[in-house]
Structure formats: C-alpha cells, structure tokens
Design a protein around this motif. Structure first.
Motif, PDB file in Angstrom:
ATOM      1  N   ILE A 214       0.812  -1.211   0.000  1.00 29.42           N
ATOM      2  CA  ILE A 214       0.000   0.000   0.000  1.00 29.42           C
ATOM      3  C   ILE A 214       0.851   1.269   0.000  1.00 29.42           C
ATOM      4  O   ILE A 214       0.639   2.177  -0.799  1.00 29.42           O
ATOM      5  CB  ILE A 214      -0.944   0.025   1.223  1.00 29.42           C
ATOM      6  CG1 ILE A 214      -1.883  -1.183   1.188  1.00 29.42           C
ATOM      7  CG2 ILE A 214      -1.757   1.328   1.245  1.00 29.42           C
ATOM      8  CD1 ILE A 214      -2.824  -1.203   0.007  1.00 29.42           C
ATOM      9  N   ALA A 215       1.838   1.324   0.880  1.00 31.07           N
ATOM     10  CA  ALA A 215       2.611   2.549   1.062  1.00 31.07           C
ATOM     11  C   ALA A 215       4.004   2.490   0.457  1.00 31.07           C
ATOM     12  O   ALA A 215       4.711   3.507   0.442  1.00 31.07           O
ATOM     13  CB  ALA A 215       2.720   2.880   2.543  1.00 31.07           C
ATOM     14  N   GLY A 216       4.444   1.341  -0.052  1.00 28.00           N
ATOM     15  CA  GLY A 216       5.751   1.239  -0.683  1.00 28.00           C
ATOM     16  C   GLY A 216       6.881   0.964   0.293  1.00 28.00           C
ATOM     17  O   GLY A 216       6.736   1.122   1.512  1.00 28.00           O
TER      18      GLY A 216
ATOM     19  N   GLY B 232       9.646   2.672   0.271  1.00 27.87           N
ATOM     20  CA  GLY B 232      10.404   3.903   0.451  1.00 27.87           C
ATOM     21  C   GLY B 232      11.385   4.068  -0.701  1.00 27.87           C
ATOM     22  O   GLY B 232      11.944   3.086  -1.200  1.00 27.87           O
TER      23      GLY B 232
ATOM     24  N   LEU C 295       6.966   3.535  -3.935  1.00 24.56           N
ATOM     25  CA  LEU C 295       5.923   4.449  -3.457  1.00 24.56           C
ATOM     26  C   LEU C 295       4.613   3.716  -3.176  1.00 24.56           C
ATOM     27  O   LEU C 295       3.680   4.335  -2.660  1.00 24.56           O
ATOM     28  CB  LEU C 295       5.681   5.565  -4.485  1.00 24.56           C
ATOM     29  CG  LEU C 295       6.853   6.517  -4.749  1.00 24.56           C
ATOM     30  CD1 LEU C 295       6.429   7.609  -5.723  1.00 24.56           C
ATOM     31  CD2 LEU C 295       7.368   7.135  -3.456  1.00 24.56           C
ATOM     32  N   GLY C 296       4.557   2.451  -3.529  1.00 31.76           N
ATOM     33  CA  GLY C 296       3.389   1.646  -3.218  1.00 31.76           C
ATOM     34  C   GLY C 296       2.170   1.986  -4.063  1.00 31.76           C
ATOM     35  O   GLY C 296       2.228   2.761  -5.019  1.00 31.76           O
TER      36      GLY C 296
ATOM     37  N   ILE D 252      -0.298   3.751  -3.189  1.00 29.37           N
ATOM     38  CA  ILE D 252      -0.640   5.171  -3.040  1.00 29.37           C
ATOM     39  C   ILE D 252       0.114   6.014  -4.069  1.00 29.37           C
ATOM     40  O   ILE D 252      -0.471   6.846  -4.773  1.00 29.37           O
ATOM     41  CB  ILE D 252      -0.329   5.646  -1.614  1.00 29.37           C
ATOM     42  CG1 ILE D 252      -1.225   4.924  -0.606  1.00 29.37           C
ATOM     43  CG2 ILE D 252      -0.511   7.153  -1.502  1.00 29.37           C
ATOM     44  CD1 ILE D 252      -0.886   5.230   0.843  1.00 29.37           C
ATOM     45  N   GLY D 253       1.425   5.806  -4.170  1.00 35.47           N
ATOM     46  CA  GLY D 253       2.216   6.579  -5.117  1.00 35.47           C
ATOM     47  C   GLY D 253       1.876   6.266  -6.565  1.00 35.47           C
ATOM     48  O   GLY D 253       1.792   7.176  -7.400  1.00 35.47           O
TER      49      GLY D 253
END
Length: 437
Positions: A306-308, A310, A335-336, A338-339
C-alpha cells in the motif's frame, strides 16, 4: 481571470518542484541515510527550468490552460528522481541522470520554441500533406541501412554520430497534425453512407483509403520494426480522430475489426508476436528467459504494498531496462499503491485537461488536433502501464514525461506546447465575442 490562471499555474509549479525536491531528499536518505548535499542547488535548477517555462506561457500563451504544465512538471520531476536513484544503484556513474537532465532542458527549450513559432494552431492545417510526407519519412528512417539501429529487438532507432533517437516519437505528433487537417477537409464525405458492407453503412470506398492506409502502415511498422506499441498507437490515433470528426460509431466498429484481423495475421505470421502473447498469458514457464522482466515487475509491485518500501529502499534494479520500459514498476515498489495511484491520477488529470481544451476549441481543426494529441498521451500511458500490470501484452513504448529517453521527453513537451497553444487561441477567440455582448 488571466492573471489568476497564471498565478495558479505558478503556485502549482512551486508545489510540484517542492514534491520533486522532497522525493530527491528521501532518495538520499534511503541510500546514504543523509540528505543530499546538493539538495538546494537541485531545487534551484528545477525551479529555474519550470519558472522559465511558466514565464514563456505567461508571455506567449497567457490565456492557456493552467494545469497542464504543472502536471507535466510533476511527472517529469518524479521520473527524474527515480532515474537518479536507479542510475546510482546500478553504478552507472550518473550518466543516465545527467543525460535526462540535459534532455529535460532541451525539452523545455523545444516547448518554448513551439509556443514562439506556432502563434496560431490553425495555420498548421494548410501543411497537412507536407506533414504526411514528413511523418511517413520519419517512420521509415530506422529501416535505412546506415543509420538505422536495432536495440532490444526493435528497429526503431537511428544513430547519427554519438546521438541515438527514435524518429517515431516525432512521427506520432506530425501524423496527428496530418490526420487533423485531412479529416477536417473530408469529414462531410466520410460521414455520408453511400455504400453497404453487410450490416455496416459506409461512405464511398474511395474515401475509405486513409483508414486502410493507416491500417497498412501500422502493420508495416509492426512487421518491419517489430514495434507493437507504436503500431497500435498510430492506428488507435487515426480511428479515434476519424470517429470524432464524423460522429460515426461505424468507424469504431470497422477499426476494431481491422485491428483484430491485423492482430490475428501478425500472431500467425511472426514469432515475436507469438512470444509476446505467450509471455502475457503465462510468464512463469519462461520466468528465467522471455518472462523475466514481467515476473520481476510483478514481484516489485507486490513488494510495494500500500505505502511502498520507500525511495531507494526497494530492489527494482532486478528488472532489466527498468529506467525506460518498467519505471512504473519501480514507482509501484517504492511508493506503493498510493504513489502509483497518484501518478495515474496525474495522467487522468492531464487527459481530462486535454479533452477540455478540445471541447472548448473554436475550430474543427483545433478540436481534432487537441483530441488526437490527448489520445496519444492517454493511450501511450495505458499501453505501457497495461503491459507492466499484464492487462495487455508488453510493448516497448515509454511512460510519457517519466521514463528515461530524450526523444520521448522532448516530443512530449512539444505535444504539451501545442495543447497550450490551442487552449490560448480558443480563449482569445471567445474574448471579443464576450466583449461585444
């Protein structure tokens, strides 16, 4: 109103530059656990280039849409940060990052030059047949024996000295100009139904020549250059513009039929098409060979969650050619969801803005040209992201404004400038009418 639009554009450009600088800082933290020492100069250079483009729009196209340039700048900035990150991870000494920075500057120069020399978009209509000859010539250049080059299995490159570039990137815009001019001239004839073919009511067969020619050219590109993405892009461009010009759904049906026929023929005749389809349907049996890229891209997207992981904390360098064909997989990993969704939303906003420009255009030529340029942007994005996510067979097109590649970046800035010129001309044309009212 004009001043407010330009102020909004400048504010969005500053926000995009700050997001780019933030991503650059995160990449440094992920790689070296410290903020890059050149962060402030980097931000200054980014802002300098983007503000230069903004000033050019303010002076040369003050009535133009205010969201297109900031969105392109944001995508370009994110792409550059990932190219820097991938370049350093691969130990390439910053060569690709330096070249991409150079091509970004050249692209903004081409953007300004287009706004400077194309003051009225409708003036391009008179050169439609010249554009047709130039477009076909550009498509054929890679087939020449001396300068043509085959890279990664596709013969879409030409080399002149140390420089390599893809003439097809320029050809797509030039052919959009030809299609718009031709269809404005012939749209009434193409809209008439004087010939029946089974359940289809079609115009006189002699007026169907262009769609058959576009079909033949797309097949030729796919056959001779082994470039599935460009052949699909050219054909979809013409069919969509033909549909918009005439309002006839019949052309979408005919175009779809011709596409299926051409795809079936290509699959039966060419082994590279069969390989692409086989890898698309089931890459796992050839995960160590032809399917390696797509399998690694699938793992990268899954690792991102979801959020990667990094920026600079993932391992997208396992994917061959990740900085060009598969940069969206790197974004998805680090970035997952979301990104990756944010990047998709940026493209959707650009396509929406382009269609808004087309709807508000004052002439049929401008409407068709803006629709065609927006179609190029949207379909190319869909083709490459669809290939990475296995929605479509994988092709070799680049992700606009994000992937590494000078030819693509420069011509996308030219495309952007043409959309802004159409937008500016349309608003300026309505201004006297409002003043008179």
């Amino acid at each position: 109103m004009i001043l407010l639009r330009r102020r909004t554009e400048l504010g969005l450009i500053v926000v995009g530059a700050l997001i780019t600088a933030g991503a650059y800082a995160l990449a440094g933290l992920g790689r070296d656990a410290e903020i890059p020492a050149n962060l402030v100069p980097f931000l200054g250079i980014v802002l300098g280039l983007l503000v230069t483009a903004h000033v050019a729009v303010r002076r040369l196209a003050p009535d133009a849409d205010g969201i297109l340039l900031p969105l392109a700048a944001l995508l370009n900035g994110i792409g550059y940060v990932f190219i820097v990150r991938l370049d350093e991870a691969q130990g390439d000494g910053g060569r690709l990052a330096g070249l991409q920075a150079l091509w970004t500057a050249v692209g903004i120069g081409a953007f300004i030059a287009t706004l400077l020399f194309v003051r009225r978009s409708r003036s391009l209509e008179r050169y439609r047949y010249t554009f047709a000859a130039i477009g076909l010539g550009l498509l054929l250049l890679p087939l020449l024996p001396v300068i043509g080059r085959t890279i990664n299995g596709s013969r879409i490159w030409i080399s002149i000295g140390p420089a390599n570039f893809q003439p097809g990137e320029a050809a797509k815009i030039v052919l959009a100009l030809f299609f718009a001019g031709y269809l404005v001239e012939r749209r009434e004839l193409l809209a008439l139904s004087t010939f029946r073919l089974g359940p289809l009511h079609l115009p006189d067969p002699k007026h169907l020549g262009p769609i058959l020619l576009a079909w033949g050219v797309s097949l030729g590109v796919m056959t001779l250059q082994k470039d599935l993405g460009s052949s699909l892009l050219f054909f979809v461009l013409f069919v969509v513009m033909l549909w918009i010009a005439t309002g006839r759904v019949t052309y979408l049906t005919l175009g779809g039929t011709l596409f299926l026929a051409g795809a079936t023929f290509a699959y039966a005749q060419f082994s590279h098409v069969q390989d692409r389809v086989a890898v698309w349907l089931d890459p796992w049996p050839v995960a160590d060979d032809e399917g390696y890229q797509i399998v690694e891209a699938s793992f990268a997207l899954a690792d991102g969650g979801i959020a990667g992981t990094g920026i600079a904390l993932g391992t997208p360098t396992r994917i061959p050619e990740v900085e060009t064909d598969f940069i969206f997989a790197a974004i998805g990993e680090e970035l997952g969801l979301i990104g990756a969704t944010a990047v998709l939303c940026a493209y959707l906003l650009m396509v929406g803005a382009g269609l808004r420009v087309a709807l508000r255009a004052e002439s049929a030529f401008d409407t068709l040209l803006a629709s065609g340029l927006t179609t190029l942007l949207g379909v190319q994005t869909f083709i490459i992201i669809g290939g990475i996510t296995r929605t479509l067979p994988l092709t070799g097109v680049t992700l606009p404004f994000v992937s590494y590649g000078g030819s693509s970046l420069v011509m996308n800035y030219v495309l952007l400038a043409l959309l802004l010129r159409i937008s500016d001309n349309s608003v300026a044309a309505r201004a006297p009418a409002r003043a008179g009212a």
